[in-house]
Enzyme design. Structure first.
Site, PDB file in Angstrom:
ATOM      1  N   ASP A 132      -1.024  -6.130  -0.066  1.00 23.49           N
ATOM      2  CA  ASP A 132      -1.452  -5.474   1.173  1.00 23.49           C
ATOM      3  C   ASP A 132      -2.956  -5.271   1.187  1.00 23.49           C
ATOM      4  O   ASP A 132      -3.517  -4.742   0.215  1.00 23.49           O
ATOM      5  CB  ASP A 132      -0.809  -4.075   1.266  1.00 23.49           C
ATOM      6  CG  ASP A 132       0.425  -4.048   2.123  1.00 23.49           C
ATOM      7  OD1 ASP A 132       0.556  -4.905   3.021  1.00 23.49           O
ATOM      8  OD2 ASP A 132       1.276  -3.161   1.887  1.00 23.49           O
ATOM      9  N   LYS A 153      -1.341  -9.414   2.967  1.00 27.85           N
ATOM     10  CA  LYS A 153      -0.595  -8.950   4.149  1.00 27.85           C
ATOM     11  C   LYS A 153      -1.489  -8.021   4.951  1.00 27.85           C
ATOM     12  O   LYS A 153      -2.216  -7.205   4.389  1.00 27.85           O
ATOM     13  CB  LYS A 153       0.694  -8.236   3.736  1.00 27.85           C
ATOM     14  CG  LYS A 153       1.439  -7.642   4.930  1.00 27.85           C
ATOM     15  CD  LYS A 153       2.879  -7.313   4.625  1.00 27.85           C
ATOM     16  CE  LYS A 153       3.116  -6.004   3.924  1.00 27.85           C
ATOM     17  NZ  LYS A 153       2.656  -4.805   4.674  1.00 27.85           N
ATOM     18  N   ASP A 162       0.840  -1.201   0.000  1.00 28.09           N
ATOM     19  CA  ASP A 162       0.000   0.000   0.000  1.00 28.09           C
ATOM     20  C   ASP A 162       0.875   1.251   0.000  1.00 28.09           C
ATOM     21  O   ASP A 162       0.370   2.378  -0.036  1.00 28.09           O
ATOM     22  CB  ASP A 162      -1.020  -0.008   1.152  1.00 28.09           C
ATOM     23  CG  ASP A 162      -0.375  -0.095   2.517  1.00 28.09           C
ATOM     24  OD1 ASP A 162       0.864  -0.185   2.604  1.00 28.09           O
ATOM     25  OD2 ASP A 162      -1.129  -0.069   3.515  1.00 28.09           O
ATOM     26  N   SER A 163       2.210   1.055  -0.042  1.00 29.75           N
ATOM     27  CA  SER A 163       3.128   2.169  -0.297  1.00 29.75           C
ATOM     28  C   SER A 163       2.857   2.759  -1.678  1.00 29.75           C
ATOM     29  O   SER A 163       3.335   3.851  -1.997  1.00 29.75           O
ATOM     30  CB  SER A 163       4.587   1.712  -0.178  1.00 29.75           C
ATOM     31  OG  SER A 163       4.805   0.529  -0.922  1.00 29.75           O
ATOM     32  N   GLU A 211      -1.491  -5.547   8.585  1.00 31.80           N
ATOM     33  CA  GLU A 211      -0.716  -4.919   9.660  1.00 31.80           C
ATOM     34  C   GLU A 211      -1.379  -5.189  11.014  1.00 31.80           C
ATOM     35  O   GLU A 211      -2.609  -5.145  11.118  1.00 31.80           O
ATOM     36  CB  GLU A 211      -0.636  -3.403   9.433  1.00 31.80           C
ATOM     37  CG  GLU A 211       0.149  -3.031   8.185  1.00 31.80           C
ATOM     38  CD  GLU A 211       0.308  -1.522   8.022  1.00 31.80           C
ATOM     39  OE1 GLU A 211      -0.093  -0.752   8.918  1.00 31.80           O
ATOM     40  OE2 GLU A 211       0.843  -1.116   6.961  1.00 31.80           O
ATOM     41  N   GLU A 251       9.179  -4.072  10.552  1.00 31.75           N
ATOM     42  CA  GLU A 251       9.575  -2.779   9.985  1.00 31.75           C
ATOM     43  C   GLU A 251      10.117  -1.854  11.064  1.00 31.75           C
ATOM     44  O   GLU A 251       9.470  -1.616  12.094  1.00 31.75           O
ATOM     45  CB  GLU A 251       8.369  -2.115   9.275  1.00 31.75           C
ATOM     46  CG  GLU A 251       8.740  -0.772   8.669  1.00 31.75           C
ATOM     47  CD  GLU A 251       7.734  -0.247   7.647  1.00 31.75           C
ATOM     48  OE1 GLU A 251       6.805  -0.975   7.263  1.00 31.75           O
ATOM     49  OE2 GLU A 251       7.908   0.913   7.224  1.00 31.75           O
TER      50      GLU A 251
HETATM   51  O1  KIV Z   1       3.529  -1.086   1.633  1.00 30.52           O
HETATM   52  C1  KIV Z   1       4.708  -1.470   1.654  1.00 30.52           C
HETATM   53  O2  KIV Z   1       5.508  -1.207   0.749  1.00 30.52           O
HETATM   54  C2  KIV Z   1       5.140  -2.270   2.804  1.00 30.52           C
HETATM   55  C3  KIV Z   1       6.597  -2.573   2.915  1.00 30.52           C
HETATM   56  C4  KIV Z   1       7.339  -1.366   3.297  1.00 30.52           C
HETATM   57  C5  KIV Z   1       6.857  -3.700   3.831  1.00 30.52           C
HETATM   58  O3  KIV Z   1       4.338  -2.638   3.599  1.00 30.52           O
END
Ligand code: KIV
Length: 268
Positions: free
Chosen positions: A87, A117, A48-49, A119, A186
């Site tokens: 994510d 994934k 989600d980056s 969090e 992280e």
């Molecule tokens: O969203 C992302 O890129 C991440 C990584 C930094 C692990 O969760």
């Protein structure tokens, strides 16, 4: 790529057992995912980056499930070998475990992803269990969890204090017990990440968590030097694409303006 053996969640476990570090990067589109896959990355995270590096938002909070599914579709189309993990974005799983399951099923069905994934620690275990019961592999994410940035108030290193470090140890064990196949750690102290990695049978994937994790991940835009206003110490730059792209574009502009492009060979 005929006959290529796909990386699976079982491969992750085998790599940890064989002490072979797992190499992960993020990707958000077809072209980049194809390059990363062909270059031998073990897994690609559709992170989600994308909210930051693709859409230009300050945080990961604005990105939607629809956006994530679109990015995941682009990546999955390109990948022949790597495991593709997606994510679940902010707001797609926090409501309740049924909402989380529906979001995960959409990611798997509409994008063809291989895992999701999520969090969070002990508090999200019931949600993870519900997703896992549907046969969907889940990766955890502990330490600096960017979807909670407004609770943290800062992107500083997490778990420096003994209390938070203890909570993190417990969270990691709870995620392993719930059935997660791996956990991203992280921005936590390297010593703590090493301890946690040694205490788990599932692999840990570090980002700003030192060298004792079972694998590493970086945001591709950071690794390729596409981001000149983000310089945390955990990023190693493997290229300086801002300068290469900028020089190429300047040359192109000059060629167009001077009528040198297109040449007769480049014309029909
Ligand atoms: O969203 C992302 O890129 C991440 C990584 C930094 C692990 O969760």
């Amino acid at each position: 790529m005929e006959g290529v053996r796909r990386v699976t969640t079982q491969t992750f476990r085998q790599l940890k057992d064989a002490s072979i570090p797992i190499a992960m990067l993020t990707a958000y589109d077809y072209t980049m995912a194809r390059i990363l896959d062909r270059a031998g990355v073990d897994a690609i995270l559709v992170g989600d980056s994308a909210s930051n590096v693709v859409a230009g938002h300050e945080t990961t909070l604005p990105i939607t499930l629809e956006h994530m599914i679109y990015h995941a579709q682009c990546v999955v189309r390109a990948v022949k070998r790597a495991l593709v993990i997606v994510d679940l974005p902010f707001g797609a799983y926090q409501g309740n475990s049924k909402e989380a399951l529906i979001s995960s099923i959409r990611v798997m069905k509409e994008a063809g992803a291989h895992a999701v994934k999520i969090e969070g620690g002990t508090a999200v275990v019931p949600t993870m269990e519900r997703i896992l019961q549907a046969g969907i592999p889940v990766m955890g994410h502990l330490g600096l969890t960017p979807q909670s940035i407004y609770r943290f108030g800062t992107y500083k290193v997490r778990a420096r204090e003994p209390e938070e470090a203890d909570q993190l140890r417990q969270d990691a064990l709870a995620l392993e017990k719930a059935g997660c196949f791996a956990i991203v750690l992280e921005k936590i102290p390297a010593k703590l990440a090493g301890e946690i990695s040694a205490s788990l049978s599932i692999p840990t994937i570090g980002i700003g968590a030192g060298n004792a994790c079972d694998g590493q991940i970086l945001v591709i835009n950071d690794a390729l030097g596409l981001n000149d206003d983000f310089h945390p110490r955990f990023v190693r730059r493997y290229a300086n694409l801002i300068d290469s792209i900028s020089d190429s574009v300047k040359n192109y502009v000059e060629d167009v303006r001077s009528h040198s492009f297109p040449s007769s060979e480049e014309s029909y």
